[in-house]
Design a protein around this motif. Structure first.
Motif, short mmCIF file in Angstrom:
data_model
loop_
_atom_site.label_atom_id
_atom_site.label_comp_id
_atom_site.label_asym_id
_atom_site.label_seq_id
_atom_site.Cartn_x
_atom_site.Cartn_y
_atom_site.Cartn_z
N ALA A 190 -79.82 -47.63 4.43
CA ALA A 190 -81.02 -47.10 5.09
C ALA A 190 -81.19 -47.80 6.44
N SER A 191 -81.71 -47.08 7.42
CA SER A 191 -81.83 -47.65 8.77
C SER A 191 -82.80 -48.83 8.80
N SER A 192 -83.70 -48.91 7.82
CA SER A 192 -84.67 -50.02 7.80
C SER A 192 -84.01 -51.35 7.40
N PHE A 193 -82.95 -51.26 6.60
CA PHE A 193 -82.41 -52.48 6.00
C PHE A 193 -81.94 -53.52 7.04
N PRO A 194 -81.11 -53.12 8.03
CA PRO A 194 -80.68 -54.13 9.02
C PRO A 194 -81.84 -54.69 9.83
N LEU A 195 -82.86 -53.87 10.10
CA LEU A 195 -84.01 -54.37 10.88
C LEU A 195 -84.81 -55.39 10.07
N ILE A 196 -84.96 -55.13 8.78
CA ILE A 196 -85.68 -56.09 7.93
C ILE A 196 -84.93 -57.41 7.90
N LYS A 197 -83.60 -57.31 7.78
CA LYS A 197 -82.79 -58.54 7.74
C LYS A 197 -82.88 -59.31 9.06
N ARG A 198 -82.80 -58.55 10.17
CA ARG A 198 -82.75 -59.20 11.48
C ARG A 198 -84.07 -59.88 11.83
N HIS A 199 -85.19 -59.17 11.56
CA HIS A 199 -86.50 -59.70 11.96
C HIS A 199 -87.16 -60.55 10.88
N GLY A 200 -86.68 -60.43 9.64
CA GLY A 200 -87.28 -61.23 8.56
C GLY A 200 -88.69 -60.82 8.25
N ALA A 201 -89.02 -59.56 8.48
CA ALA A 201 -90.39 -59.08 8.23
C ALA A 201 -90.36 -57.59 7.92
N PHE A 202 -91.37 -57.15 7.18
CA PHE A 202 -91.54 -55.71 6.95
C PHE A 202 -93.00 -55.43 6.60
N GLY A 203 -93.38 -54.17 6.79
CA GLY A 203 -94.73 -53.74 6.44
C GLY A 203 -94.67 -52.84 5.22
N VAL A 204 -95.73 -52.87 4.42
CA VAL A 204 -95.86 -51.95 3.28
C VAL A 204 -97.17 -51.19 3.48
N ASN A 205 -97.07 -49.87 3.45
CA ASN A 205 -98.24 -49.01 3.67
C ASN A 205 -98.38 -48.09 2.46
N ILE A 206 -99.39 -48.33 1.63
CA ILE A 206 -99.59 -47.50 0.44
C ILE A 206 -100.31 -46.22 0.87
N LEU A 207 -99.62 -45.08 0.66
CA LEU A 207 -100.14 -43.83 1.21
C LEU A 207 -101.29 -43.26 0.39
N ASN A 208 -102.20 -42.62 1.10
CA ASN A 208 -103.27 -41.91 0.40
C ASN A 208 -102.84 -40.45 0.18
N ALA A 209 -103.64 -39.72 -0.61
CA ALA A 209 -103.25 -38.37 -1.05
C ALA A 209 -103.13 -37.39 0.11
N ASP A 210 -103.73 -37.70 1.27
CA ASP A 210 -103.65 -36.79 2.41
C ASP A 210 -102.46 -37.09 3.33
N GLN A 211 -101.64 -38.05 2.95
CA GLN A 211 -100.57 -38.47 3.87
C GLN A 211 -99.18 -37.98 3.42
#
Ligand SMILES: Cc1cc2nc3c(=O)[nH]c(=O)nc-3n(C[C@H](O)[C@H](O)[C@H](O)COP(=O)(O)O)c2cc1C
Length: 193
Positions: free
Chosen positions: A67-88
């Motif tokens: 996944a394209s997110s994986f190398p960025l998470i590794k490189r920056h050592g950070a990630f966000g988690v956004n729990i979606l609501n029913a309208d999203q």
């Protein structure tokens, strides 16, 4: 200390189809993981977020290493988690790759703020977490990403987006609590016998 993976049976009798079929029964809350900084950002829809520990506040997410997110998470050592609501739902689909948008283009059409770590966090999500990577365990096709929660923000909404049997479903606390109260009546009656 990490435990060394055991040598398991080489002949695996469970087919991918059977495994996928079984996992379709597991209802998952839908979140968007975000990664990167500035214009070098991407994100993906996941159902694999789960809490690891409360003290310290730590969560984990299983992310495909392709996944394209994986190398960025590794490189920056950070990630966000956004729990979606029913309208999203549209955001869930976009970040799952529908429409073919990639990287920063996936963020268009929604409002985002930048967390202290630099990752984007979704305005209007049920909850958002700013996470610092504590460890990544790479196993098979995926990496188990363990994140120490550095910041968390909650909204007051109660209608969540879930994924079950290959489709998105809305879970509304007000509506569904009333339905659950109905089905729990026979259980109470049984206990009374
Ligand atoms: C409901 C749903 C849940 C998903 N959960 C995960 C997950 O937990 N981990 C994962 O690696 N991919 C998961 N995916 C797949 C990714 O969202 C998808 O492969 C993503 O587009 C990959 O990002 P990329 O196009 O930037 O490589 C899920 C997809 C959907 C629709």
């Amino acid at each position: 200390m990490n435990v060394v993976p055991r040598d398991l049976m080489t002949e695996i009798p469970v087919s991918p189809a059977d495994f996928r079929g079984a996992m379709r029964h597991l209802t998952g809350g839908v979140s968007v993981i975000t990664a990167g900084r500035g214009k070098d950002i991407t994100g993906m829809t996941v159902t694999s977020v789960t809490s690891l520990s409360v003290e310290p506040p730590t969560l984990l997410v299983s992310i495909n290493r392709d996944a394209s997110s994986f190398p960025l998470i590794k490189r920056h050592g950070a990630f966000g988690v956004n729990i979606l609501n029913a309208d999203q739902l549209d955001i869930a689909e976009r970040f799952a790759g529908k429409g073919g948008l990639k990287g920063v283009d996936r963020f268009a059409g929604a409002k985002w703020v930048t967390a202290v770590s630099g990752v984007p966090l979704l305005v209007g999500a049920l909850s958002v977490f700013d996470c610092e990577v504590e460890e990544i365990v790479e196993r098979h096709s995926h990496g188990i990403v363990i994140g120490r929660v550095r910041d968390v923000r909650n909204s007051t909404r109660n209608a969540a987006l879930a994924y079950w049997h290959g489709q998105y479903v809305a879970v509304d606390q007000d509506e569904d609590a009333a339905k659950l109260a109905d089905v729990s009546v026979p259980a109470r009656t049984r206990r009374g016998i």
